[in-house]
Write an enzyme that holds these catalytic residues in place. Structure first.
Site, PDB file in Angstrom:
ATOM      1  N   TYR A 311       4.803   1.083   3.321  1.00 50.59           N
ATOM      2  CA  TYR A 311       6.009   0.462   2.740  1.00 50.59           C
ATOM      3  C   TYR A 311       7.159   0.316   3.749  1.00 50.59           C
ATOM      4  O   TYR A 311       8.265  -0.028   3.362  1.00 50.59           O
ATOM      5  CB  TYR A 311       6.557   1.304   1.575  1.00 50.59           C
ATOM      6  CG  TYR A 311       5.523   1.819   0.606  1.00 50.59           C
ATOM      7  CD1 TYR A 311       4.855   0.952  -0.250  1.00 50.59           C
ATOM      8  CD2 TYR A 311       5.241   3.184   0.540  1.00 50.59           C
ATOM      9  CE1 TYR A 311       3.924   1.441  -1.141  1.00 50.59           C
ATOM     10  CE2 TYR A 311       4.313   3.675  -0.353  1.00 50.59           C
ATOM     11  CZ  TYR A 311       3.648   2.797  -1.198  1.00 50.59           C
ATOM     12  OH  TYR A 311       2.728   3.282  -2.078  1.00 50.59           O
ATOM     13  N   CYS A 338      -6.137   5.119  15.053  1.00 49.79           N
ATOM     14  CA  CYS A 338      -6.347   3.847  15.755  1.00 49.79           C
ATOM     15  C   CYS A 338      -5.851   2.670  14.933  1.00 49.79           C
ATOM     16  O   CYS A 338      -6.646   1.841  14.463  1.00 49.79           O
ATOM     17  CB  CYS A 338      -7.823   3.693  16.069  1.00 49.79           C
ATOM     18  SG  CYS A 338      -8.426   5.143  16.913  1.00 49.79           S
ATOM     19  N   GLU A 339      -4.581   2.628  14.698  1.00 50.85           N
ATOM     20  CA  GLU A 339      -3.920   1.533  13.970  1.00 50.85           C
ATOM     21  C   GLU A 339      -2.500   1.458  14.515  1.00 50.85           C
ATOM     22  O   GLU A 339      -1.850   2.492  14.672  1.00 50.85           O
ATOM     23  CB  GLU A 339      -3.775   1.870  12.461  1.00 50.85           C
ATOM     24  CG  GLU A 339      -5.040   2.067  11.717  1.00 50.85           C
ATOM     25  CD  GLU A 339      -5.547   0.816  11.007  1.00 50.85           C
ATOM     26  OE1 GLU A 339      -4.863  -0.222  11.025  1.00 50.85           O
ATOM     27  OE2 GLU A 339      -6.647   0.909  10.461  1.00 50.85           O
TER      28      GLU A 339
HETATM   29  N1  LLP Z   1       5.366   6.177 -14.576  1.00 46.79           N
HETATM   30  C1  LLP Z   1       4.557   5.169 -14.163  1.00 46.79           C
HETATM   31  C2  LLP Z   1       3.866   4.364 -15.178  1.00 46.79           C
HETATM   32  C3  LLP Z   1       4.404   4.908 -12.787  1.00 46.79           C
HETATM   33  O1  LLP Z   1       3.629   3.911 -12.395  1.00 46.79           O
HETATM   34  C4  LLP Z   1       5.096   5.710 -11.842  1.00 46.79           C
HETATM   35  C5  LLP Z   1       4.952   5.484 -10.418  1.00 46.79           C
HETATM   36  C6  LLP Z   1       5.902   6.765 -12.315  1.00 46.79           C
HETATM   37  C7  LLP Z   1       6.011   6.962 -13.691  1.00 46.79           C
HETATM   38  C8  LLP Z   1       6.655   7.698 -11.411  1.00 46.79           C
HETATM   39  O2  LLP Z   1       7.618   7.037 -10.652  1.00 46.79           O
HETATM   40  P1  LLP Z   1       8.658   7.871  -9.753  1.00 46.79           P
HETATM   41  O3  LLP Z   1       9.585   8.623 -10.671  1.00 46.79           O
HETATM   42  O4  LLP Z   1       7.890   8.783  -8.869  1.00 46.79           O
HETATM   43  O5  LLP Z   1       9.359   6.822  -8.962  1.00 46.79           O
HETATM   44  N2  LLP Z   1       3.637   5.364  -3.578  1.00 46.79           N
HETATM   45  C9  LLP Z   1       4.947   4.806  -3.746  1.00 46.79           C
HETATM   46  C10 LLP Z   1       5.441   4.968  -5.167  1.00 46.79           C
HETATM   47  C11 LLP Z   1       4.490   4.378  -6.178  1.00 46.79           C
HETATM   48  C12 LLP Z   1       4.933   4.654  -7.592  1.00 46.79           C
HETATM   49  C13 LLP Z   1       3.854   4.318  -8.546  1.00 46.79           C
HETATM   50  N3  LLP Z   1       4.200   4.557  -9.920  1.00 46.79           N
HETATM   51  C14 LLP Z   1       5.891   5.459  -2.750  1.00 46.79           C
HETATM   52  O6  LLP Z   1       5.440   6.289  -1.973  1.00 46.79           O
HETATM   53  O7  LLP Z   1       7.070   5.114  -2.711  1.00 46.79           O
END
Ligand code: LLP
Length: 406
Positions: A311, A338-339
């Site tokens: 990201y 290796c990226e």
């Molecule tokens: N509820 C649902 C339906 C979700 O899809 C997500 C996150 C959450 C709750 C929790 O969201 P949070 O409070 O953690 O923002 N990998 C990415 C973030 C992907 C989030 C996916 N869904 C990153 O590292 O920024």
């Protein structure tokens, strides 16, 4: 985390001591910070005491989920594995919600057999699948329907979920049709309207808009929802340029909304609970000189922490020991993979580093270890928790024996 006598320390342990004992790369979590986050989260919304369902995807460590359970939180899960993990940690099934666009019949069956609070459905066909399975078991199943409110969360595109072009949720028109459908169903008990517009949200306005859309849709649906699940997404500050989410304004908007509806609010926070509790301790393997910039080649890589590569996310990097001498080169912090995207950040005027020096990547508690992989057949790091002046290993470092089934 702060410097004491120039040594970076996590609660009272210096990073150096931790690295000597547990090696590197190491994920280290602070219980103190974790407790503070849960307390603050509850406090921000205390007037309507929501059900807080921790988003397991942000951190899947069993020991941490057990701690979460002790604070009375529930869980938001998106797969059979996550549901099994939440149950293994002892989370009450009546505090578990199941989200996700592609729940398989097998997963739905399992969720039904465990009597969880809600299956939040994301399509017409999923609702029909739930109905079919419920019917075959002669059961009535509580569900939610996830609305796509077509609201821009003003966050990174890759983690935005609430716009009409995103695969998540159901548009207003279809949502209204499905409410009617559920009213007539013998095996479906529609209890919840759910939304989740994205992650790392730092502006309260998209949440205000989202609530306005929900209000409008409920009026049109003429349906009393026992629960309104507002999802998660509350952002944290990763660096000095990030502002912080105005919880007061978000709380105020929800309180206004609740003047009209007596529903119970559910939240699904991940990052705001666990993000700033974790650090990744890493060692410099080589300093590779390359003209104006030096590559600082760390023993942590994109397989350990993929957020920067995936990201363009920034994680603050600090040296384990503060020294005065600054480098006049740009330091490009990279891993051994290796990226070319295996890069954490480029920093000017960092303190001079040499081989075997330790550095710490900050705020990696959410979507750090849970997104780690064995890419390049690298071993997954160890996870430790600092709690009450003690260090506990909460996941062992992977070994070649584990990895290669030796
Ligand atoms: N509820 C649902 C339906 C979700 O899809 C997500 C996150 C959450 C709750 C929790 O969201 P949070 O409070 O953690 O923002 N990998 C990415 C973030 C992907 C989030 C996916 N869904 C990153 O590292 O920024």
């Amino acid at each position: 985390m702060r410097y004491i006598n120039k040594k970076l320390t996590i609660e009272k342990f210096s990073v150096e001591t931790i690295a000597r004992k547990y090696g590197t790369p190491t994920y280290c979590y602070s219980f103190k910070q974790f407790k503070k986050n849960i307390f603050n989260f509850k406090n921000n919304f205390k007037s309507f005491s929501p059900l807080i369902c921790f988003a397991i995807k942000s951190n899947t460590n069993l020991a941490l989920i057990k701690e979460i359970k002790k604070f009375g939180l529930g869980a938001d899960v998106v797969s059979m594995g996550e549901l099994m993990m939440a149950l293994k940690a002892g989370i009450n099934p009546k505090k578990i919600v199941f989200s996700g666009v592609g729940k398989t019949p097998n997963e739905i069956n399992y969720a039904i057999s465990k009597n969880i609070l809600l299956i939040n459905a994301e399509s017409e066909n999923e609702i029909k699948e739930i109905e079919k399975i419920a019917n075959s078991k002669n059961k009535i199943i509580q569900i939610g329907i996830r609305l796509n409110p077509n609201t821009d969360a003003k966050t990174l595109n890759q983690i935005s979920t609430g716009k009409k072009e995103n695969k998540f949720g159901i548009n207003e028109k279809k949502f209204l049709e499905l409410v009617k459908y559920c009213k007539k169903s013998k095996n479906i008990d529609l209890k919840c309207l759910s939304v989740h517009i994205g992650s790392q949200i730092l502006d309260h306005k998209p949440y205000e808009k989202m609530l306005m859309v929900i209000d409008k849709v409920i009026k049109k649906a003429k349906y009393k929802f026992k629960f309104i699940d507002l999802g998660g997404g509350m952002g944290i500050s990763y660096g000095k340029d990030d502002k912080s989410l105005n919880y007061k304004r978000y709380n105020f908007a929800i309180k206004n909304f609740l003047k009209k509806y007596s529903s119970k609010i559910i939240f699904e926070p991940g990052r705001s609970i666990i993000g700033n509790t974790g650090s990744l301790i890493s060692k410099v393997i080589y300093v590779k000189k390359n003209g104006k910039k030096d590559f600082i080649i760390l023993d942590a890589a994109m397989n350990d922490l993929i957020r920067p590569a995936l990201y363009g996310a920034m994680h603050k990097i600090l040296p384990a020991e503060k020294k005065n001498k600054r480098s006049n080169k740009i330091y490009e912090f990279v891993g051994p993979i290796c990226e070319s995207t295996d890069k954490f950040s480029s920093i000017k005027n960092f303190q001079e580093l040499k081989e075997n020096d330790l550095v710490v990547l900050h705020d990696v508690g959410a979507y750090g270890m849970s997104l780690s992989s064995n890419y390049n057949l690298r071993l997954k790091p160890i996870e430790i928790l600092v709690k009450n002046s003690k260090i506990k290993v909460i996941r062992k470092r992977q070994t070649y024996r584990d990895l290669l089934n030796l």
